[in-house]
Scaffold this motif. Sequence first.
Motif, PDB file in Angstrom:
ATOM      1  N   GLU A  97       0.834  -1.204   0.000  1.00 37.97           N
ATOM      2  CA  GLU A  97       0.000   0.000   0.000  1.00 37.97           C
ATOM      3  C   GLU A  97       0.870   1.256   0.000  1.00 37.97           C
ATOM      4  OE1 GLU A  97      -2.917   0.039   3.074  1.00 37.97           O
ATOM      5  OE2 GLU A  97      -4.009  -1.691   2.290  1.00 37.97           O
ATOM      6  N   LEU A  98       1.969   1.233   0.740  1.00 39.58           N
ATOM      7  CA  LEU A  98       2.877   2.378   0.741  1.00 39.58           C
ATOM      8  C   LEU A  98       3.473   2.592  -0.642  1.00 39.58           C
ATOM      9  CD1 LEU A  98       4.559   4.591   2.166  1.00 39.58           C
ATOM     10  CD2 LEU A  98       6.268   2.823   2.639  1.00 39.58           C
ATOM     11  N   LEU A 141      -9.806   2.970  -2.912  1.00 38.11           N
ATOM     12  CA  LEU A 141      -9.193   1.905  -3.707  1.00 38.11           C
ATOM     13  C   LEU A 141      -8.788   0.688  -2.874  1.00 38.11           C
ATOM     14  CD1 LEU A 141      -7.945   0.814  -6.350  1.00 38.11           C
ATOM     15  CD2 LEU A 141      -5.867   2.136  -5.788  1.00 38.11           C
ATOM     16  N   TYR A 142      -8.141   0.904  -1.733  1.00 39.35           N
ATOM     17  CA  TYR A 142      -7.575  -0.216  -0.990  1.00 39.35           C
ATOM     18  C   TYR A 142      -8.602  -1.205  -0.438  1.00 39.35           C
ATOM     19  CZ  TYR A 142      -2.950   1.949  -1.341  1.00 39.35           C
ATOM     20  OH  TYR A 142      -1.769   2.477  -1.804  1.00 39.35           O
ATOM     21  N   PRO A 143      -9.802  -0.769  -0.056  1.00 44.66           N
ATOM     22  CA  PRO A 143     -10.786  -1.777   0.349  1.00 44.66           C
ATOM     23  C   PRO A 143     -11.162  -2.726  -0.791  1.00 44.66           C
ATOM     24  CG  PRO A 143     -11.403   0.360   1.244  1.00 44.66           C
ATOM     25  CD  PRO A 143     -10.278   0.601   0.278  1.00 44.66           C
ATOM     26  N   GLN A 201      -2.215  -9.066  -6.401  1.00 46.97           N
ATOM     27  CA  GLN A 201      -3.159  -9.986  -7.035  1.00 46.97           C
ATOM     28  C   GLN A 201      -4.548  -9.346  -7.167  1.00 46.97           C
ATOM     29  OE1 GLN A 201      -1.162 -10.576  -4.477  1.00 46.97           O
ATOM     30  NE2 GLN A 201      -0.090 -12.540  -4.682  1.00 46.97           N
ATOM     31  N   ALA A 202      -4.984  -8.668  -6.111  1.00 51.05           N
ATOM     32  CA  ALA A 202      -6.308  -8.028  -6.143  1.00 51.05           C
ATOM     33  C   ALA A 202      -6.334  -6.866  -7.127  1.00 51.05           C
ATOM     34  CB  ALA A 202      -6.683  -7.550  -4.746  1.00 51.05           C
ATOM     35  N   MET A 203      -5.209  -6.158  -7.246  1.00 52.07           N
ATOM     36  CA  MET A 203      -5.136  -5.044  -8.183  1.00 52.07           C
ATOM     37  C   MET A 203      -5.229  -5.547  -9.625  1.00 52.07           C
ATOM     38  SD  MET A 203      -4.832  -1.734  -7.393  1.00 52.07           S
ATOM     39  CE  MET A 203      -3.707  -1.455  -6.026  1.00 52.07           C
ATOM     40  N   LYS A 263     -10.075   4.253 -13.602  1.00 52.79           N
ATOM     41  CA  LYS A 263     -11.245   5.009 -13.131  1.00 52.79           C
ATOM     42  C   LYS A 263     -11.090   5.373 -11.647  1.00 52.79           C
ATOM     43  CE  LYS A 263     -15.102   3.274 -14.452  1.00 52.79           C
ATOM     44  NZ  LYS A 263     -16.312   2.378 -14.515  1.00 52.79           N
ATOM     45  N   ALA A 264     -10.544   4.464 -10.869  1.00 58.92           N
ATOM     46  CA  ALA A 264     -10.427   4.660  -9.419  1.00 58.92           C
ATOM     47  C   ALA A 264      -9.463   5.777  -9.053  1.00 58.92           C
ATOM     48  CB  ALA A 264      -9.991   3.363  -8.748  1.00 58.92           C
TER      49      ALA A 264
END
Length: 210
Positions: free
Chosen positions: A31-32, A54-56, A62-64, A74-75
Amino acid sequence: MKLADRIEFFRRLRELNPHPKTELLYDSVFELLIAVMLSAQSTDVGVNKVTRRLYPRANTPQAMLALGLPELRKAISTLGLYNAKAANVFETCRILVERHGGEVPRERAALEALPGVGRKTANVVLNTAFGEPTMAVDTHIFRLANRTGLAPGKTVRQVEDKLLKAVPKEFLVDAHHWLILHGRYVCKARKPDCPNCVLRDLCRYRDKTV
C-alpha cells in the motif's frame, strides 16, 4: 553548516516531533509503494482520498490485477497523470506477482526496476517501510537543503548525496520525514514562516521573513 549546528538542527526537529511519519495512509508495504507511486505531482491529501476508496477493493498485487486496468484507471482518475500511473501500477503488480511472489522487494535495484518507480520512490519505500537510512529528495527537501545551507546542491542527486553526509548518523533514519514536513509547513516556497521557525538562528537564508 558546522557539525554542532547540524546536530542542533535535527535535535530541535526531533524534540518537536519525536516519531515523524509520512502523511500518506497505508497498512502494508505494498500500500505504501502504490501510494508513493500515485503521489507524483499530486498532494498526499489527494492520494489519501483515492486510496481510501481503492484499498478496500484492492490492496494486494493480485487483487489489483483482478480489478483490471480500466477499473484502476477510473479509481485514480482524480489524480494528475492518472493514465500513466494506472499503467505503471498495473504493470508493477504483474511483476511483483511473477518475479517477487507478490511481495515488495527491499533491494534498491529491484525496486527501481519496477515501472514508475524511480530513485526517489525507492528511497521512500526503503526508508519508511524498511527503516533504511536513505534520503528521498522532493521539492520541499531540495528547497530546504539549499535555503538553510544544510546541504546545498544544484541537482536532486547532489542534494541527496550531501544530505547523507551532512545529517548526523543518529538522526538519519527519520531525517527525511522531518525535512519534508518542515519544508511543507514552515519553510514554504513562496513565503517561509521564519518568525515561527525553530531553526531560524541556524539557517543561512539571507531573505528571512519577519
